[in-house]
Design an enzyme around this catalytic site. Structure first.
Site, PDB file in Angstrom:
ATOM      1  N   HIS A 135      -7.812   8.220   4.154  1.00  0.00           N
ATOM      2  CA  HIS A 135      -7.016   9.265   4.699  1.00  0.00           C
ATOM      3  C   HIS A 135      -8.546  10.390   4.525  1.00  0.00           C
ATOM      4  CE1 HIS A 135      -7.257   8.451   0.650  1.00  0.00           C
ATOM      5  NE2 HIS A 135      -6.998   9.686  -0.154  1.00  0.00           N
ATOM      6  N   THR A 161      -8.205   6.693  -4.313  1.00  0.00           N
ATOM      7  CA  THR A 161      -7.371   6.264  -5.393  1.00  0.00           C
ATOM      8  C   THR A 161      -6.954   5.632  -4.883  1.00  0.00           C
ATOM      9  OG1 THR A 161      -6.088   8.655  -5.678  1.00  0.00           O
ATOM     10  CG2 THR A 161      -8.239   7.886  -7.676  1.00  0.00           C
ATOM     11  N   CYS A 166       0.761  -1.128   0.362  1.00  0.00           N
ATOM     12  CA  CYS A 166      -0.021  -0.196  -0.211  1.00  0.00           C
ATOM     13  C   CYS A 166       1.109   0.999  -0.577  1.00  0.00           C
ATOM     14  CB  CYS A 166      -0.628   0.082   1.638  1.00  0.00           C
ATOM     15  SG  CYS A 166      -2.015   1.646   1.907  1.00  0.00           S
ATOM     16  N   ASN A 211     -12.912  10.807   0.279  1.00  0.00           N
ATOM     17  CA  ASN A 211     -13.208   9.766  -1.137  1.00  0.00           C
ATOM     18  C   ASN A 211     -13.625   8.341  -0.803  1.00  0.00           C
ATOM     19  OD1 ASN A 211     -13.712  12.605  -2.573  1.00  0.00           O
ATOM     20  ND2 ASN A 211     -10.809  12.335  -2.766  1.00  0.00           N
ATOM     21  N   GLY A 258     -14.278   8.121  -5.843  1.00  0.00           N
ATOM     22  CA  GLY A 258     -13.382   8.443  -6.489  1.00  0.00           C
ATOM     23  C   GLY A 258     -12.358   8.531  -5.385  1.00  0.00           C
ATOM     24  N   HIS A 290      -2.726   0.918   8.977  1.00  0.00           N
ATOM     25  CA  HIS A 290      -3.675   0.357   7.451  1.00  0.00           C
ATOM     26  C   HIS A 290      -5.506   0.389   7.187  1.00  0.00           C
ATOM     27  CE1 HIS A 290      -4.409   0.037   3.106  1.00  0.00           C
ATOM     28  NE2 HIS A 290      -5.801  -1.360   3.268  1.00  0.00           N
ATOM     29  N   CYS A 313       0.932   2.731   2.710  1.00  0.00           N
ATOM     30  CA  CYS A 313       1.308   2.716   4.532  1.00  0.00           C
ATOM     31  C   CYS A 313       3.380   2.204   4.133  1.00  0.00           C
ATOM     32  CB  CYS A 313       1.612   0.808   4.165  1.00  0.00           C
ATOM     33  SG  CYS A 313      -0.309   0.500   5.370  1.00  0.00           S
ATOM     34  N   HIS A 315      -5.820   3.191   1.271  1.00  0.00           N
ATOM     35  CA  HIS A 315      -5.645   3.622   3.091  1.00  0.00           C
ATOM     36  C   HIS A 315      -6.471   4.544   3.315  1.00  0.00           C
ATOM     37  CE1 HIS A 315      -2.136   3.106   5.917  1.00  0.00           C
ATOM     38  NE2 HIS A 315      -3.546   4.207   6.073  1.00  0.00           N
TER      39      HIS A 315
HETATM   40  P1  5GP Z   1      -8.019   9.719  -3.096  1.00  0.00           P
HETATM   41  O1  5GP Z   1      -8.119  10.342  -4.346  1.00  0.00           O
HETATM   42  O2  5GP Z   1      -8.083   8.872  -2.935  1.00  0.00           O
HETATM   43  O3  5GP Z   1      -8.960  10.759  -2.378  1.00  0.00           O
HETATM   44  O4  5GP Z   1      -6.446  10.993  -3.269  1.00  0.00           O
HETATM   45  C1  5GP Z   1      -5.177  10.462  -3.039  1.00  0.00           C
HETATM   46  C2  5GP Z   1      -4.550  11.363  -2.634  1.00  0.00           C
HETATM   47  O5  5GP Z   1      -3.123  11.229  -2.788  1.00  0.00           O
HETATM   48  C3  5GP Z   1      -3.636  12.339  -4.027  1.00  0.00           C
HETATM   49  O6  5GP Z   1      -4.851  13.276  -4.058  1.00  0.00           O
HETATM   50  C4  5GP Z   1      -2.823  12.685  -4.777  1.00  0.00           C
HETATM   51  O7  5GP Z   1      -2.155  13.359  -5.273  1.00  0.00           O
HETATM   52  C5  5GP Z   1      -2.341  11.842  -3.062  1.00  0.00           C
HETATM   53  N1  5GP Z   1      -0.862  10.992  -3.537  1.00  0.00           N
HETATM   54  C6  5GP Z   1      -0.907   9.855  -4.941  1.00  0.00           C
HETATM   55  N2  5GP Z   1       0.653   9.217  -4.444  1.00  0.00           N
HETATM   56  C7  5GP Z   1       0.979  10.238  -3.324  1.00  0.00           C
HETATM   57  C8  5GP Z   1       1.909  10.198  -2.820  1.00  0.00           C
HETATM   58  O8  5GP Z   1       3.088   9.640  -4.276  1.00  0.00           O
HETATM   59  N3  5GP Z   1       3.107  11.275  -2.493  1.00  0.00           N
HETATM   60  C9  5GP Z   1       2.108  12.217  -1.486  1.00  0.00           C
HETATM   61  N4  5GP Z   1       2.858  12.954  -1.084  1.00  0.00           N
HETATM   62  N5  5GP Z   1       0.886  12.095  -2.241  1.00  0.00           N
HETATM   63  C10 5GP Z   1       0.024  10.944  -3.555  1.00  0.00           C
HETATM   64 ZN    ZN Z   2      -2.038   1.297   3.836  1.00  0.00          ZN
END
Ligand code: 5GP
Ligand code: ZN
Length: 113
Positions: A99, A94, A2, A86, A92, A44, A5, A97
């Protein structure tokens, strides 16, 4: 494996804003506002449903709320900010884990609700 993680374990670098025993807060790699911080439980859980079912989920969510307040203080968001979670495909999400996005540092106009 992950992604978050790996960030929590330090295998992938991140720009840390705040951390405590249960939560790590770091800057989003693709920020949508001057402040865009991800508040992430160090344990996680897949998503908000998963954490809601866990015996220790409430402890982690309590720590998340305190960490959000710390991030707001550190980044000077006294005039307000937005917290977004999200969840799942239609939400949405992505990174699977759980957050919370803390977004601010500018007057936010794109309101869905
Ligand atoms: P989600 O789309 O799951 O709500 O948010 C995932 C977030 O993680 C996105 O805003 C994306 O820009 C961020 N993200 C993806 N990969 C990385 C990474 O390697 N480092 C950091 N700091 N943020 C990441
Ligand atoms: Zn995780």
């Amino acid at each position: 494996m992950c992604l978050f993680c790996d960030i929590i374990e330090g295998k992938i670098p991140s720009t840390k804003v705040y951390e405590d025993e249960k939560v790590l807060c770091f800057r989003d790699i693709n920020p949508v506002a001057p402040t865009h911080v991800l508040v992430v439980p160090k344990k996680h859980f897949d998503d908000i449903i998963d954490i809601s079912k866990a015996d220790d989920g409430a402890e982690y969510l309590g720590a998340v709320s305190k960490a959000i307040a710390k991030v707001a203080e550190i980044d000077g968001l006294g005039n307000g900010f937005r917290v977004i979670n999200n969840c799942g495909e239609d939400g949405g999400q992505t990174v699977k884990h759980v957050h919370f996005h803390v977004i601010g540092g500018v007057k936010l106009t794109e309101k869905m609700i």
